[in-house]
Structure formats: C-alpha cells, structure tokens
Design an enzyme around this catalytic site. Structure first.
Site, mmCIF file in Angstrom:
data_model
loop_
_atom_site.group_PDB
_atom_site.id
_atom_site.type_symbol
_atom_site.label_atom_id
_atom_site.label_comp_id
_atom_site.label_asym_id
_atom_site.label_seq_id
_atom_site.Cartn_x
_atom_site.Cartn_y
_atom_site.Cartn_z
ATOM 1 N N TYR A 45 0.847 -1.199 0.000
ATOM 2 C CA TYR A 45 0.000 0.000 0.000
ATOM 3 C C TYR A 45 0.877 1.241 0.000
ATOM 4 C CZ TYR A 45 -5.004 -0.414 -0.010
ATOM 5 O OH TYR A 45 -6.290 -0.552 -0.418
ATOM 6 N N GLU A 47 -0.564 4.847 -0.636
ATOM 7 C CA GLU A 47 -1.332 6.063 -0.971
ATOM 8 C C GLU A 47 -0.460 7.299 -0.802
ATOM 9 O OE1 GLU A 47 -4.999 6.246 1.249
ATOM 10 O OE2 GLU A 47 -5.659 4.363 0.347
ATOM 11 N N ASP A 198 -5.565 13.149 -25.528
ATOM 12 C CA ASP A 198 -5.598 11.743 -25.130
ATOM 13 C C ASP A 198 -4.940 10.970 -26.268
ATOM 14 O OD1 ASP A 198 -6.160 9.090 -24.754
ATOM 15 O OD2 ASP A 198 -8.278 9.371 -24.247
ATOM 16 N N THR A 224 -2.772 5.537 -22.335
ATOM 17 C CA THR A 224 -2.633 4.211 -21.746
ATOM 18 C C THR A 224 -1.234 3.726 -22.095
ATOM 19 O OG1 THR A 224 -3.564 3.225 -23.736
ATOM 20 C CG2 THR A 224 -5.068 3.586 -21.891
ATOM 21 N N LYS A 227 -1.321 -0.091 -25.541
ATOM 22 C CA LYS A 227 -1.735 -0.207 -26.951
ATOM 23 C C LYS A 227 -0.468 -0.218 -27.808
ATOM 24 C CE LYS A 227 -6.291 1.789 -26.144
ATOM 25 N NZ LYS A 227 -6.327 2.507 -24.846
ATOM 26 N N ARG A 233 -1.109 -2.982 -18.859
ATOM 27 C CA ARG A 233 -2.373 -2.250 -18.914
ATOM 28 C C ARG A 233 -2.342 -1.149 -17.854
ATOM 29 N NH1 ARG A 233 -6.988 -3.534 -21.512
ATOM 30 N NH2 ARG A 233 -5.746 -5.083 -22.589
HETATM 31 N N1 DSN Z 1 -11.645 0.612 -25.778
HETATM 32 C C1 DSN Z 1 -10.307 0.909 -26.219
HETATM 33 C C2 DSN Z 1 -10.164 0.699 -27.696
HETATM 34 O O1 DSN Z 1 -10.388 -0.423 -28.097
HETATM 35 O O2 DSN Z 1 -9.834 1.602 -28.442
HETATM 36 C C3 DSN Z 1 -9.877 2.233 -25.814
HETATM 37 O O3 DSN Z 1 -9.965 2.357 -24.449
#
Ligand code: DSN
Length: 390
Positions: A45, A47, A198, A224, A227, A233
């Site tokens: 933990y 925080e 984003d 993120t 990707k 993730r």
């Molecule tokens: N849902 C994702 C996508 O497939 O683009 C983005 O968060």
C-alpha cells in the site's frame, strides 16, 4: 497449489497464440513486463506520492515505502525520457479512463464545457459519451468529421468560438490519420481553453517519432501504456509543470486510493523498452504493415474511412460496398476462423453500436509477432475471402 484459474489462463494463452489479433488497442507484452506486474509489489500500500516529487502533494500515508518511492520516481523519469519532455508525469492512473477522469477533475468543475470528438466519429467513451461518467458530469459538445471522415478543423474552430469550452480535447480510438495538435492547440489558446490530448492509441508512434508530438503544445496529455506502447495495462497523465499539483490531487485523493505499485513497475519496464532503438524500428514496421494491409483492402474494392491510414489502424466501412453486412456479422465470421477484430461505428453510422456498419483493424499486435507487409497483405486476402462468403 492448484486453482481453476490457471486453467482459464492456459486457455486464454492458447487462444492468444492461435488467433490472428487485429484489435487496434491490443498488443503482446514482454516477459519482463509480465514479471514486473506479477511481482511482490502487488502487496504494498502506498497512498500518496514519493517525497521527492516536485509537486506539493508530498508524502505517503503508509510506512515501508522507501523502495516504491524510488521505483515511482524512476518510472516518472523514464516516461519523460520516452517522450523527450520535461512535463510533470503522474504514473498512478489505473487505466486510460481513470487518467481522463482525474485530468478532467483536476482543472474543471462539474458542468464545465468540454469540446471533443464524439464516440461515433472515432472518439472514446470517456470523451463525453452520455452513458459514461464524462457525459453525465460535464457538458460535452462535439466537433464533426468531414464526409470522408477527416477531423473538420473549421467546425472545431466554429464550435470553440460558439461554446467557449473550458477544455478542448484531441485524441481518438478509431481515427486513422495524423491529428494536427498544433492547429487544435492554437484554437484552444484563442478561446482561453485548456488543451488536453488523449494519445492512448498513438502514444507508441509519438514515442518513435512516427506521429507529431503533443508535448510543448498541450497543457495535459493522457495515455494508456498497453496499446502501441506495448506495455502493461494502465494509464499516465503528463502536464505542464504549473498544473502538477492539480493533476496529482486529481488522481489521489480525488479519483483513486492506493496506487498499484506492481503495475507501476510494469510501466517502468514498458518505458525502458519504449526508449530502445528496437521499439522505434517496431513502430516503423507497424505503420508499414498497416498501410500495406489497408492498401490491399482498397485494391480489393473496400471503402476505407478517410481513404487510407497514417498510423496503426484503419476502418472499413461496409455501408456502400456491402450494405447487407454489419460489422458484427464480419466480426463473428472472422471469430469462427480465429481472426480477432472489433466491429466499429463509422461516420454517419445508421446501425446501433452493437451492430455497426464497419470494422476496425490494427496491426500493432501482429507486428510484435513478426508480421511484415507480405503477411498483412495475405491476411487482407483471407479476410476478403471470408467476407465474400457471407
Ligand atoms: N476501448 C479501447 C479501444 O479499443 O480503443 C480504448 O480504451
């Protein structure tokens, strides 16, 4: 000790190994990322924030944080290195959705106006969808895409002047073209709005110089890490230094409690990998494979939204060429032959999001598996055969 869960994991591993993976937001992580996220750091933990942070939100609310403090600082430094930026970075968001939520709450009040791209035109759920927290809490207005599916920068400027939003958001989850961050940033400045990007889908391309960078233009950048960045993730928020305290407070305590230190370790490994020349070469191959596959679909008579791609994905629109087929029909038929992709709305969509008139195809995951252009073209031909049989 045995557990039924390991049977599920083995089954999913087989599925991943046996399928051709074309979901544009997925990828395959390295063994080192797996080791980091499966480590003892999950027990801790923590925080709060490391004491050495430049922001004012200093200190942890638990003892025993000396190791995770160093880890988190290291993770932040590596991410600045990935994007060659001196922006402040918060590595605690659990996901892209959490990152966007914290970013909005950092600089806006409920009811404030955000100008963004609608989900049905390629935006993201958290960019103002009525069923998402974003659309329920903030007042979203949307800029359009042109008939061919390109961002309509004239419409964006007009909407900015009409609605005087507090924040303008650029970024998408189903847009295959370069986004002109400089143009959107200029519009945001002209109406005194925050400019947020984003870049979740294209972050790997930004890291490798295959897409213009939002750093130096945007006030806030979210992403993120799983990707095109090919990591664990999770989410990240970057911001201009003067927003650091607001962003950190927006993540903790506003939107999250304890950070996931094992995931932060995975993000640090991801950043180390994204700095490497091998990663930059990988991204260049992703872009080449995606273009080769997209060009083959065009040659076979398919209609591609915007007529092509500049990045790691493209959208096929069946509206005119295959009016009897929905995106779901195609997704289901391809599932049966172990090709995985997702149905996707297309601009001016007439079907529901559960059916759709298009599919989205991305090459990031299969390029990790070693695809070259010839493989992408061969796969397009197989998909065409299956579609012609429907
Ligand atoms: N849902 C994702 C996508 O497939 O683009 C983005 O968060």
């Amino acid at each position: 000790m045995s557990s039924r869960v390991f049977d599920y994991i083995a089954a999913e591993q087989r599925r991943q190994q046996e399928n051709i993976e074309l979901i544009a937001s997925e990828n395959f992580v390295s063994e080192n990322v797996m080791k980091a996220v499966g480590s003892c750091l999950t027990n801790k933990y923590a925080e709060g924030y490391p004491t050495e942070r430049t922001s004012g939100n200093r200190g942890r609310y638990y003892g025993g944080c000396e190791v995770v403090n160093e880890l988190e600082e290291y993770c932040c430094d590596k991410w600045r290195e990935v994007f060659s930026t001196d922006y402040h970075v918060n590595v605690q968001p659990h996901s892209g959705s959490s990152a966007n939520q914290a970013a909005y709450f950092s600089v806006l009040k409920p009811g404030d106006t955000i100008l963004s791209m609608d989900l049905s035109n390629g935006g993201h759920l958290t960019h103002g969808s009525a069923v998402n927290f974003s659309g329920k809490i903030f007042n979203f207005v949307f800029y359009n895409v042109t008939d061919r599916g390109f961002i309509d920068y004239d419409d964006l400027r007009t909407k900015a002047q009409t609605y005087r939003p507090q924040l303008i958001l650029a970024g998408a989850s189903a847009y295959s073209r370069i986004i002109d961050f400089a143009a959107v940033g200029g519009i945001a400045k002209s109406v005194n709005a925050y400019f947020m990007v984003d870049m979740a889908h294209i972050a790997g391309l930004v890291a490798a110089g295959a897409h213009p960078s939002p750093f130096g233009i945007a006030d806030i950048v979210t992403t993120t890490t799983h990707k095109t960045l090919r990591g664990t993730r999770g989410g990240l928020i970057f911001c201009r230094k003067e927003l650091a305290n607001k962003i950190d407070a927006g993540v903790f305590p506003c939107c999250q409690g304890g950070p996931l230190e094992h995931i932060i370790a995975g993000k640090a490994v991801t950043a180390e990998e994204a700095c490497s020349p091998e990663f930059h070469a990988y991204i260049r191959q992703v872009v080449k494979n995606t273009k080769a596959m997209c060009d083959e679909f065009i040659r076979l008579g398919y209609e591609i939204v915007t007529g092509g791609t500049d990045n790691h994905l493209f959208l096929i629109d069946f509206t005119r060429t295959h009016p009897h087929l929905s995106g779901k029909d195609v997704q289901d038929a391809l599932d049966r032959v172990h090709i995985t992709l997702n149905k996707n709305c297309v601009p001016n969509e007439t079907r529901s999001p559960k059916q759709t008139s298009g599919v989205r195809i991305g090459c990031a995951a299969m390029t990790t598996r070693g695809w070259k252009e010839v493989d992408a073209v061969a796969c397009a031909k197989i998909i065409d055969e299956i579609i012609r049989s429907l």
